[in-house]
Write a protein that holds these residues in place. Structure first.
Motif, mmCIF file in Angstrom:
data_model
loop_
_atom_site.group_PDB
_atom_site.id
_atom_site.type_symbol
_atom_site.label_atom_id
_atom_site.label_comp_id
_atom_site.label_asym_id
_atom_site.label_seq_id
_atom_site.Cartn_x
_atom_site.Cartn_y
_atom_site.Cartn_z
ATOM 1 N N ARG A 24 64.457 -82.131 44.574
ATOM 2 C CA ARG A 24 63.730 -83.385 44.375
ATOM 3 C C ARG A 24 64.673 -84.357 43.670
ATOM 4 N N ALA A 25 65.180 -85.316 44.419
ATOM 5 C CA ALA A 25 66.202 -86.227 43.902
ATOM 6 C C ALA A 25 65.679 -87.071 42.743
ATOM 7 N N GLY A 26 64.468 -87.553 42.846
ATOM 8 C CA GLY A 26 63.909 -88.401 41.787
ATOM 9 C C GLY A 26 63.791 -87.665 40.463
ATOM 10 N N ILE B 180 68.517 -86.277 34.362
ATOM 11 C CA ILE B 180 69.869 -86.621 33.914
ATOM 12 C C ILE B 180 69.845 -87.863 33.027
ATOM 13 N N VAL B 181 69.061 -88.858 33.403
ATOM 14 C CA VAL B 181 69.017 -90.106 32.646
ATOM 15 C C VAL B 181 68.292 -89.938 31.313
ATOM 16 N N LEU B 182 67.147 -89.252 31.323
ATOM 17 C CA LEU B 182 66.326 -89.154 30.117
ATOM 18 C C LEU B 182 66.832 -88.112 29.129
ATOM 19 N N PHE B 183 67.068 -86.894 29.619
ATOM 20 C CA PHE B 183 67.437 -85.800 28.710
ATOM 21 C C PHE B 183 67.991 -84.687 29.577
ATOM 22 N N LEU C 117 62.751 -85.429 19.534
ATOM 23 C CA LEU C 117 61.391 -85.012 19.867
ATOM 24 C C LEU C 117 60.849 -85.813 21.048
ATOM 25 N N LEU C 118 61.092 -87.112 21.063
ATOM 26 C CA LEU C 118 60.657 -87.955 22.173
ATOM 27 C C LEU C 118 61.372 -87.569 23.467
ATOM 28 N N ALA C 119 62.680 -87.362 23.393
ATOM 29 C CA ALA C 119 63.449 -86.989 24.578
ATOM 30 C C ALA C 119 63.002 -85.628 25.111
ATOM 31 N N ALA C 120 62.719 -84.703 24.223
ATOM 32 C CA ALA C 120 62.267 -83.377 24.656
ATOM 33 C C ALA C 120 60.884 -83.441 25.289
ATOM 34 N N SER C 121 60.062 -84.376 24.834
ATOM 35 C CA SER C 121 58.709 -84.465 25.382
ATOM 36 C C SER C 121 58.689 -85.025 26.799
ATOM 37 N N VAL C 122 59.678 -85.813 27.182
ATOM 38 C CA VAL C 122 59.719 -86.362 28.540
ATOM 39 C C VAL C 122 60.743 -85.643 29.412
ATOM 40 N N SER C 123 61.302 -84.557 28.914
ATOM 41 C CA SER C 123 62.275 -83.824 29.704
ATOM 42 C C SER C 123 61.573 -82.939 30.714
ATOM 43 N N SER C 124 62.348 -82.337 31.580
ATOM 44 C CA SER C 124 61.843 -81.446 32.614
ATOM 45 C C SER C 124 60.820 -82.156 33.489
ATOM 46 N N CYS C 125 61.200 -83.255 34.041
ATOM 47 C CA CYS C 125 60.272 -84.075 34.815
ATOM 48 C C CYS C 125 59.614 -83.299 35.954
ATOM 49 N N ALA C 126 60.361 -82.481 36.670
ATOM 50 C CA ALA C 126 59.786 -81.727 37.777
ATOM 51 C C ALA C 126 58.835 -80.654 37.280
#
Length: 91
Positions: free
Chosen positions: A46-48, A54-57, A12-21
């Motif tokens: 957007r490289a960042g 990739i790192v988070l989820f 749940l935590l990983a899904a909440s911070v996914s899709s950064c862009a």
């Protein structure tokens, strides 16, 4: 049962911070959604946001590519009407 609760909380935590862009990239415009035709320049990624996905989820990267949010917005070029007289070319 305790392991399942921890695993569910992690997912749940990983899904909440996914899709950064998608979450932090702002509104997506038609330039980002439309695939370039043959002969048109490719869209820049957007490289960042890609690295964060990739790192988070990593499934977040799939969502960002599907929505087009991972691509940078269309670069703006000054039109001839907005250039100052010293910048005009061709004369």
């Amino acid at each position: 049962m305790k392991k399942f609760t921890k695993a569910a909380a992690f997912v749940l935590l990983a899904a909440s911070v996914s899709s950064c862009a998608t979450v932090f990239g702002g509104p997506v415009n038609d330039y980002q959604k439309t695939k370039p035709l043959a002969g048109q320049p490719q869209r820049e990624v957007r490289a960042g946001a890609l690295i964060a996905d990739i790192v988070l989820f990593w499934p977040g990267a799939v969502i960002d590519f599907a929505t087009g949010a991972i691509y940078k917005p269309q670069p703006t070029t000054p039109s001839p009407a907005t250039q100052s007289p010293g910048q005009q070319t061709g004369k």
